[in-house]
Write a protein that holds these residues in place. Structure first.
Motif, PDB file in Angstrom:
ATOM      1  N   ARG A   7       0.852  -1.188   0.000  1.00  0.00           N
ATOM      2  CA  ARG A   7       0.000   0.000   0.000  1.00  0.00           C
ATOM      3  C   ARG A   7       0.888   1.237   0.000  1.00  0.00           C
ATOM      4  O   ARG A   7       1.687   1.435   0.927  1.00  0.00           O
TER       5      ARG A   7
ATOM      6  N   PHE B  42      -4.159   6.963  -1.137  1.00  0.00           N
ATOM      7  CA  PHE B  42      -3.550   5.645  -1.000  1.00  0.00           C
ATOM      8  C   PHE B  42      -3.681   4.870  -2.307  1.00  0.00           C
ATOM      9  O   PHE B  42      -4.633   5.059  -3.059  1.00  0.00           O
TER      10      PHE B  42
ATOM     11  N   GLN C 246      -3.636   0.896  -3.033  1.00  0.00           N
ATOM     12  CA  GLN C 246      -3.527  -0.486  -2.606  1.00  0.00           C
ATOM     13  C   GLN C 246      -3.230  -1.349  -3.822  1.00  0.00           C
ATOM     14  O   GLN C 246      -4.012  -1.367  -4.781  1.00  0.00           O
TER      15      GLN C 246
END
Length: 123
Positions: free
Chosen positions: A18, A79, A81
């Motif tokens: 991540r 973010f 992922q």
């Protein structure tokens, strides 16, 4: 305007990472923020982009179904992922603004982009 990517590292094929993009110096919720990657000898590739204004999301074809981009307005952080990683995902990953298909094939040609974080997928 400052954007700082972090979270890269070495991971085995099939693994996950991540990435985080911490931002400051602008009104986060008004901007689209994205990720671009560049492998040695390759052109830069737009990976994913999220509009923090309306929530719209774009993914490059090579990562659809494996990567997920999200934004946290309170933390002013985006973010990425990354699941089911492949050796061909190995690259330096950069975050910045603006992003998306309307900016052509090289999102980093304009706007503000931070220093990258290295992702290496290898056994």
């Amino acid at each position: 305007v400052q954007l700082q990517a972090s979270g890269g590292g070495l991971v085995q094929p099939g693994g996950s990472l991540r990435l985080s993009c911490a931002t400051s110096g602008f009104t986060f919720r008004y901007y689209a923020i994205g990720w671009v990657r560049q492998a040695p000898g390759n052109q830069r590739e737009g990976v994913a982009c999220i509009s923090n204004n309306d929530g719209s999301i774009y993914y490059g074809d090579s990562v659809k179904g494996r990567f997920t981009i999200s934004g946290d307005n309170a933390k002013k952080t985006v973010f990425l992922q990354m699941n089911s990683l492949k050796p061909e995902d190995t690259a330096v990953y950069y975050c910045g603004t603006p992003c998306g298909p309307k900016y052509g094939s090289d999102w980093m040609a304009s706007g503000s982009w931070g220093q990258g974080t290295q992702v290496t997928v290898s056994s």
